[in-house]
Design an enzyme around this catalytic site. Structure first.
Site, mmCIF file in Angstrom:
data_model
loop_
_atom_site.group_PDB
_atom_site.id
_atom_site.type_symbol
_atom_site.label_atom_id
_atom_site.label_comp_id
_atom_site.label_asym_id
_atom_site.label_seq_id
_atom_site.Cartn_x
_atom_site.Cartn_y
_atom_site.Cartn_z
ATOM 1 N N ASP A 1 33.778 42.546 -15.188
ATOM 2 C CA ASP A 1 34.859 43.514 -15.069
ATOM 3 C C ASP A 1 35.377 43.503 -13.620
ATOM 4 O O ASP A 1 35.718 42.440 -13.112
ATOM 5 C CB ASP A 1 34.356 44.890 -15.532
ATOM 6 N N HIS B 1 33.230 44.680 -24.581
ATOM 7 C CA HIS B 1 33.507 44.458 -23.161
ATOM 8 C C HIS B 1 32.246 44.556 -22.309
ATOM 9 O O HIS B 1 32.135 43.888 -21.280
ATOM 10 C CB HIS B 1 34.529 45.495 -22.700
ATOM 11 N N TYR C 1 41.412 50.679 -8.340
ATOM 12 C CA TYR C 1 42.664 50.560 -9.090
ATOM 13 C C TYR C 1 43.868 50.902 -8.214
ATOM 14 O O TYR C 1 44.937 50.306 -8.368
ATOM 15 C CB TYR C 1 42.633 51.497 -10.302
#
Length: 270
Positions: free
Chosen positions: A74, A241, A186
């Site tokens: 990730d 995931h 982010y």
């Protein structure tokens, strides 16, 4: 062997791999900048990609090495890709779980409406304070749902997170300000685009959970275009995931196979 976790995780997400590879490697799973027991600098500007890449270099050198086997998932995968691009001499082999090459991700997302929808959190997380609130209300219901819901959680055929596992995550992210550092990744995600250097010169293993709810599978194969060395892609049926926790036995076996290729099995601890 250095492990880099993703969002919203911490070193604990690699527990199955630490136990598996400690027999032949010195294994280190860190809390990334802003997570868990690591430093949590204030200010979103302290979470730029260049700082996160430098963190990896500093860790490797602090541990007394000039090269490593680098493993990322990730967000840890994004940083692992970028580290291998910028410091190829420091990566013996690169192993990435459920994260495409960064250029593939950015180009594909801009051109593919389905991936743009799956990446909508990238835009939501740009907001100040509100994402922290939404992830933490109702006893961190949204955070827990990422790992346990039918749509995004660990696969039906995989390992399930125990109550103790969930409690470990909640303990880390319930600390004051514990979500802001991770969300600042982010808030700086657009700072590294476009990439000036694209090629990965290390051998690469890309592992991909077939049921990843956040990433379109086409990006996995397209990542091959930027690898100037041996590239192996394994797509794991039924896996989510959260691959290294979902299917640890399969993941560990595939990693062993990749590590042995071309070098033979030997002790890497020293």
């Amino acid at each position: 062997m250095l492990f880099l976790h993703g969002f919203p995780e911490f070193w604990f997400s690699w527990r199955h791999q630490l136990r598996e590879f400690k027999s032949e490697f010195r294994v280190v799973a860190v809390d990334m900048r802003g997570y868990g027991e690591s430093d949590v600098p204030t200010g979103a500007e302290n979470y730029r990609l260049d700082s996160l890449i430098t963190d990896v270099k500093d860790i490797v050198e602090y541990l007394g090495y000039n090269r490593c086997f680098l493993v990322g998932h990730d967000w840890g995968g994004i940083i692992a890709w970028l580290f291998a691009i910028h410091y190829p001499e420091m990566v013996t082999k690169l192993i990435v779980l459920n994260c495409p090459h960064p250029t593939v991700f950015s180009d594909y997302t801009l051109r593919n409406p389905a991936q743009l929808m799956k990446s909508s959190s990238f835009f939501f997380f740009q907001l100040p304070r509100f994402p922290e609130l939404m992830l933490s209300i109702n006893d961190f219901k949204a955070l827990k749902g990422l790992f346990t819901s039918r749509s995004t959680g660990i696969g039906r055929k995989g390992c399930t997170l125990t109550a103790e596992d969930i409690e470990a995550y909640l303990y880390v992210f319930s600390q004051p300000g514990a979500l802001t550092g991770p969300l600042n990744y982010y808030r700086n995600v657009f700072s590294f685009l476009p990439l000036n250097e694209l090629e990965v010169k290390s051998p690469v293993l890309l592992l991909w959970g077939e049921r990843d709810a956040f990433l379109e599978p086409d990006m996995a194969e397209t990542s091959r275009l930027y690898i100037k060395n041996h590239f192996r892609l394994n797509i794991i049926s039924g896996a989510s995931h959260w691959l290294q926790q979902d299917q640890p036995d399969i993941v560990n076996t595939l990693i062993w196979t990749f590590l042995k290729e071309g070098e033979g099995r030997k002790n890497y601890r020293n």
